[in-house]
Every structure is written in structure tokens, then in C-alpha cells.
Design a protein around this motif. Structure first.
Motif, mmCIF file in Angstrom:
data_model
loop_
_atom_site.group_PDB
_atom_site.id
_atom_site.type_symbol
_atom_site.label_atom_id
_atom_site.label_comp_id
_atom_site.label_asym_id
_atom_site.label_seq_id
_atom_site.Cartn_x
_atom_site.Cartn_y
_atom_site.Cartn_z
ATOM 1 N N PRO A 1 0.838 -1.197 0.000
ATOM 2 C CA PRO A 1 0.000 0.000 0.000
ATOM 3 C C PRO A 1 0.873 1.246 0.000
ATOM 4 C CG PRO A 1 0.109 -0.928 2.201
ATOM 5 C CD PRO A 1 0.837 -1.888 1.299
ATOM 6 N N GLN A 2 0.284 2.369 -0.328
ATOM 7 C CA GLN A 2 1.055 3.611 -0.379
ATOM 8 C C GLN A 2 1.694 3.947 0.961
ATOM 9 O OE1 GLN A 2 1.738 5.748 -3.192
ATOM 10 N NE2 GLN A 2 1.192 3.769 -4.056
ATOM 11 N N ALA A 3 0.983 3.680 2.055
ATOM 12 C CA ALA A 3 1.563 3.955 3.374
ATOM 13 C C ALA A 3 2.824 3.122 3.585
ATOM 14 C CB ALA A 3 0.541 3.656 4.472
ATOM 15 N N GLY A 4 2.834 1.905 3.070
ATOM 16 C CA GLY A 4 4.018 1.053 3.191
ATOM 17 C C GLY A 4 5.168 1.559 2.351
ATOM 18 N N LEU A 5 4.866 2.065 1.156
ATOM 19 C CA LEU A 5 5.909 2.613 0.293
ATOM 20 C C LEU A 5 6.530 3.857 0.931
ATOM 21 C CD1 LEU A 5 7.497 2.723 -2.338
ATOM 22 C CD2 LEU A 5 5.517 3.821 -3.425
ATOM 23 N N VAL A 6 5.712 4.692 1.527
ATOM 24 C CA VAL A 6 6.229 5.874 2.219
ATOM 25 C C VAL A 6 7.085 5.449 3.411
ATOM 26 C CG1 VAL A 6 5.608 7.908 3.574
ATOM 27 C CG2 VAL A 6 4.374 7.392 1.461
ATOM 28 N N ALA A 7 6.618 4.446 4.158
ATOM 29 C CA ALA A 7 7.373 3.972 5.322
ATOM 30 C C ALA A 7 8.718 3.386 4.892
ATOM 31 C CB ALA A 7 6.562 2.924 6.086
ATOM 32 N N TYR A 8 8.733 2.665 3.783
ATOM 33 C CA TYR A 8 9.986 2.118 3.239
ATOM 34 C C TYR A 8 10.947 3.253 2.899
ATOM 35 C CZ TYR A 8 13.043 -0.171 -0.222
ATOM 36 O OH TYR A 8 14.125 -0.642 -0.944
ATOM 37 N N ARG B 1 10.983 6.313 4.075
ATOM 38 C CA ARG B 1 11.435 6.966 5.304
ATOM 39 C C ARG B 1 12.509 6.150 6.011
ATOM 40 N NH1 ARG B 1 8.838 11.393 6.938
ATOM 41 N NH2 ARG B 1 6.714 11.810 6.164
ATOM 42 N N ALA B 2 12.326 4.832 6.050
ATOM 43 C CA ALA B 2 13.288 3.985 6.756
ATOM 44 C C ALA B 2 14.664 4.060 6.115
ATOM 45 C CB ALA B 2 12.795 2.540 6.784
ATOM 46 N N VAL B 3 14.712 4.094 4.785
ATOM 47 C CA VAL B 3 15.995 4.159 4.091
ATOM 48 C C VAL B 3 16.614 5.549 4.243
ATOM 49 C CG1 VAL B 3 17.204 3.885 1.896
ATOM 50 C CG2 VAL B 3 15.288 2.380 2.454
ATOM 51 N N THR B 4 15.811 6.579 4.081
ATOM 52 C CA THR B 4 16.360 7.933 4.190
ATOM 53 C C THR B 4 16.809 8.237 5.624
ATOM 54 O OG1 THR B 4 14.118 8.857 4.480
ATOM 55 C CG2 THR B 4 15.032 8.841 2.253
ATOM 56 N N ASP B 5 16.171 7.596 6.611
ATOM 57 C CA ASP B 5 16.603 7.776 8.004
ATOM 58 C C ASP B 5 17.950 7.111 8.281
ATOM 59 O OD1 ASP B 5 14.402 9.252 8.659
ATOM 60 O OD2 ASP B 5 13.334 7.630 9.677
ATOM 61 N N ALA C 1 3.839 10.936 -3.270
ATOM 62 C CA ALA C 1 4.998 11.654 -3.823
ATOM 63 C C ALA C 1 5.211 12.966 -3.082
ATOM 64 C CB ALA C 1 4.808 11.907 -5.311
ATOM 65 N N VAL C 2 4.126 13.670 -2.789
ATOM 66 C CA VAL C 2 4.234 14.918 -2.025
ATOM 67 C C VAL C 2 4.777 14.627 -0.625
ATOM 68 C CG1 VAL C 2 2.881 16.716 -0.879
ATOM 69 C CG2 VAL C 2 2.482 16.202 -3.289
ATOM 70 N N GLU C 3 4.313 13.536 -0.021
ATOM 71 C CA GLU C 3 4.757 13.199 1.331
ATOM 72 C C GLU C 3 6.250 12.900 1.373
ATOM 73 O OE1 GLU C 3 3.431 10.311 5.076
ATOM 74 O OE2 GLU C 3 2.282 10.297 3.206
ATOM 75 N N VAL C 4 6.743 12.088 0.433
ATOM 76 C CA VAL C 4 8.170 11.751 0.475
ATOM 77 C C VAL C 4 9.032 12.932 0.020
ATOM 78 C CG1 VAL C 4 7.747 9.279 0.182
ATOM 79 C CG2 VAL C 4 8.239 10.684 -1.827
ATOM 80 N N ALA C 5 8.513 13.779 -0.854
ATOM 81 C CA ALA C 5 9.284 14.950 -1.304
ATOM 82 C C ALA C 5 9.566 15.899 -0.150
ATOM 83 C CB ALA C 5 8.541 15.686 -2.415
ATOM 84 N N GLN C 6 8.758 15.833 0.897
ATOM 85 C CA GLN C 6 8.952 16.713 2.042
ATOM 86 C C GLN C 6 9.891 16.114 3.089
ATOM 87 O OE1 GLN C 6 4.768 17.370 2.845
ATOM 88 N NE2 GLN C 6 4.814 19.348 1.815
ATOM 89 N N ILE C 7 10.355 14.879 2.868
ATOM 90 C CA ILE C 7 11.407 14.325 3.719
ATOM 91 C C ILE C 7 12.677 15.127 3.445
ATOM 92 C CG2 ILE C 7 12.820 12.277 4.177
ATOM 93 C CD1 ILE C 7 10.408 10.575 3.264
ATOM 94 N N ASP C 8 13.363 15.514 4.493
ATOM 95 C CA ASP C 8 14.474 16.469 4.360
ATOM 96 C C ASP C 8 15.482 16.086 3.286
ATOM 97 O OD1 ASP C 8 13.429 18.103 6.282
ATOM 98 O OD2 ASP C 8 14.744 17.413 7.895
ATOM 99 N N ARG D 1 3.381 18.548 -10.864
ATOM 100 C CA ARG D 1 2.657 19.759 -10.450
ATOM 101 C C ARG D 1 2.413 19.775 -8.943
ATOM 102 N NH1 ARG D 1 3.475 23.449 -12.597
ATOM 103 N NH2 ARG D 1 3.982 24.152 -10.508
ATOM 104 N N ALA D 2 1.957 18.623 -8.405
ATOM 105 C CA ALA D 2 1.614 18.563 -6.987
ATOM 106 C C ALA D 2 2.841 18.747 -6.106
ATOM 107 C CB ALA D 2 0.937 17.218 -6.676
ATOM 108 N N VAL D 3 3.935 18.095 -6.453
ATOM 109 C CA VAL D 3 5.158 18.214 -5.656
ATOM 110 C C VAL D 3 5.726 19.627 -5.747
ATOM 111 C CG1 VAL D 3 7.571 17.466 -5.479
ATOM 112 C CG2 VAL D 3 5.746 15.769 -5.744
ATOM 113 N N THR D 4 5.781 20.159 -6.943
ATOM 114 C CA THR D 4 6.310 21.520 -7.132
ATOM 115 C C THR D 4 5.516 22.527 -6.307
ATOM 116 O OG1 THR D 4 7.067 20.957 -9.363
ATOM 117 C CG2 THR D 4 6.830 23.297 -8.836
ATOM 118 N N ASP D 5 4.196 22.433 -6.364
ATOM 119 C CA ASP D 5 3.347 23.367 -5.621
ATOM 120 C C ASP D 5 3.514 23.185 -4.114
ATOM 121 O OD1 ASP D 5 2.446 24.367 -8.011
ATOM 122 O OD2 ASP D 5 0.512 23.321 -7.955
ATOM 123 N N ALA D 6 3.623 21.914 -3.670
ATOM 124 C CA ALA D 6 3.720 21.642 -2.238
ATOM 125 C C ALA D 6 5.019 22.169 -1.645
ATOM 126 C CB ALA D 6 3.604 20.140 -1.981
#
Length: 315
Positions: A113-120, A122-126, A147-154, A174-179
Motif C-alpha cells: 500500500p502507499q503507506a508502506g511505500l512511504v514507510a519504506y 522513510r526507513a531508508v532515508t533515516d 509523492a508529495v509526502e516523500v518529497a517533504q522528507i528532508d 505539479r503537486a510536488v512543485t506546488d507543495a
């Protein structure tokens, strides 16, 4: 600090010796030849470099070799991905070996699921301080929201697409650029389809100007000529290179699964640096296909020479 990329991105192959070990001498020659040609960055041990077939010790050797050869001239990014344990280990190894950043390839096999992809992600970037480009392909397909959520990871600094779904990607861009406008965070988008040149005109239209070039690994002058033709609006040269080189290369590539990697390795060998063979489950091109690759190279170079001659006459 993550530098902004510009120009053609070089994805080296990983040469192996006859005994199957990483050939550091030929790897150094290959990377040096490519960097001397003038890429915007080096992406070592990624898809073209057979990331899927490497262990952590080999990644360390490959990254250190590339970093030494490049010597700070352009950024060196290394591949990571696969299982979460594998991805975190490779991220740390690449950082210790001197990489400037990471390209995060998809998790191994599983659907998620998308939540799992985001968690994956985050775990690697951490697990690293390095900047990370996420790779949207195969089972790792981000939605606009994820994509917007992970783009905001530092330390996530880029989004690379390998799906070819221009409808979805245009909305993500468009969504990431605007966010990211409120934070002013620098962020870049990349076309990561195999033989990206054949789709780059379409990607440019949705604001994706950077792309990975496997062709640069064995014919940098053709890769650079195509990039410059796009940048300057030289439509006759763009068309000639697509017709005579890139489209025939794609037709040959699509005849056998895995040729997106093994044809490139064969091309490096054709051009004077013996890169050895690919590791299983990939296979090397047949003699007939290597001969076809040689003819495609000759046609591409002839088209480029003709275009340059025409330009000289016009001056």
C-alpha cells in the motif's frame, strides 16, 4: 548540500573479470572515459550497473573506485534498494565509501500500500545523511499524495520516473512543485525509462528536463549531441538521431528481456573497454545482436557527422 544536476547523467556498467569479480581497473577506465566526456553526474551501481546482482562489499569497492576517479568533478550517486535491510545497509555502505547521494530503487518483489511505500522510503532515508532520489517504477509507484509526502522528507531531493505514465507523472510534478513552494526546497525530476532519449521530448513537455542516458556509457558523443539538440531546438538533428540510432537501438533492446543492461555492457566492450559479461539471470547479446549494435552505432555516428557537416556549410 545537494547540487542541482544539469546535463546528461552517466550510468556506468559494472565490469567483471573472467572469474566473476568486480574489475576495478576496467571500472576506473570506464568511469574516467565517461567523466572526461562531460556528464552532469555519475550514477554508479544502479540499474545499468547491475545493482540487483551486487553484495555490500562489492558496492563499497565500486563506489570507492568511482569516487576516486571522479575526484569531485561531478556528483556521484549510488544505487540502493531491495529489501529494507538490504537498502539500509547499502545506503550506509555508499555513504561510508564517499558517495554524494543515493538512487532508491524499488523494494524486492512485494506489492505494498502507499503507506508502506512511504514507510519504506522513510526507513531508508533515516539510515543516511545523503540526499536521495526516489525511483517511481515497477512495484514502487507513488501517487500524487505519497509523492508529495516523500518529497517533504528532508533528504529526498528528486523524483525519477520509470513508469512512462505521463498523465500520472505530470500530476505528480505539479503537486510536488506546488507543495514545496512554501519551503523553497530545491527538487528535481528525472526521466528514468530505458533508452530515455526516445521519450524525452514528451517528458520535457511536462517539465521533466533531466534523464538518465545508458547510451552515454558507450557512445557519449551521441548522447551529448542528442541532449544539446533538444536544448537548442535543433529538430532536424533530434529527428536524425532518433531515426538512425535511438529507435533502432530500442527495437533491438526489446527483443530480449534484460538487453537494456546487457546491450550497454556489450557496447562498452565494442568501444574498447572489456566490461566482461552480465551476471545471471541476465544474458549477453548474441553475436548477431552485437553485430546489429555495431551497425546501429555506425548509423548514428554517420547521421551526426552529416548534421555537423551541414552546420559547417551553413556557417
Amino acid at each position: 548540500m545537494h547540487p542541482a544536476f544539469d546535463g546528461v547523467l552517466f550510468f556506468p556498467v559494472t565490469p567483471f573479470t573472467e572469474s566473476g569479480d568486480v574489475d576495478t581497473e576496467r571500472l576506473a577506465q570506464h568511469v574516467a572515459k565517461g567523466v572526461d566526456a562531460g556528464p552532469g553526474g555519475v550514477f554508479i551501481a544502479c540499474g545499468t550497473g547491475e545493482f540487483h546482482a551486487l553484495d555490500a562489499s562489492e558496492l563499497n569497492t565500486i563506489v570507492r573506485t568511482a569516487v576516486d576517479v571522479v575526484d569531485g568533478r561531478v556528483p556521484v550517486y549510488a544505487g540502493t534498494g531491495g529489501s529494507i535491510a538490504h537498502a539500509k545497509t547499502f545506503a550506509r555502505v555508499a555513504q561510508e565509501a564517499g558517495a554524494d547521494g543515493l538512487l532508491l530503487l524499488p523494494p524486492y518483489l512485494v506489492e505494498m500500500p502507499q503507506a508502506g511505500l512511504v514507510a519504506y522510503t522513510r526507513a531508508v532515508t533515516d539510515a543516511t545523511d545523503l540526499p536521495v532520489i526516489v525511483y517511481n517504477r515497477n512495484n514502487a509507484r507513488y501517487t500524487e499524495a505519497s509523492a508529495v509526502e516523500v518529497a517533504q522528507i528532508d533528504n529526498v531531493v528528486g523524483f525519477k520516473d520509470g513508469t512512462g505514465d505521463l498523465d500520472q507523472v505530470s500530476r505528480i510534478v505539479r503537486a510536488v512543485t506546488d507543495a514545496l513552494v512554501p519551503s523553497g526546497k530545491p527538487f528535481q525530476f528525472f526521466n528514468g525509462l530505458p533508452t530515455a532519449e526516445v521519450s524525452q521530448q514528451a517528458y520535457r513537455a511536462i517539465g521533466v528536463t533531466l534523464y538518465s542516458s545508458a547510451t552515454f556509457a558507450f557512445a557519449p558523443e551521441l548522447a551529448l549531441a542528442f541532449y544539446n539538440a533538444l536544448e537548442t531546438g535543433n529538430e532536424p538533428l533530434t529527428a536524425a538521431l532518433l531515426r538512425e540510432f535511438f529507435h533502432p537501438l530500442v527495437r533491438l533492446r526489446d527483443t530480449v528481456p534484460g538487453y537494456a543492461v546487457s546491450l550497454i555492457k556489450a557496447g562498452v566492450t565494442l568501444e574498447g573497454i572489456d566490461a566482461g559479461v552480465v551476471r545471471p539471470p541476465l544474458i549477453m547479446p548474441s553475436d548477431e545482436d552485437v553485430a546489429a549494435l555495431r551497425e546501429i552505432l555506425a548509423s548514428g555516428r554517420a547521421a551526426l557527422a552529416e548534421a555537423l557537416a551541414d552546420q559547417a556549410v551553413q556557417r
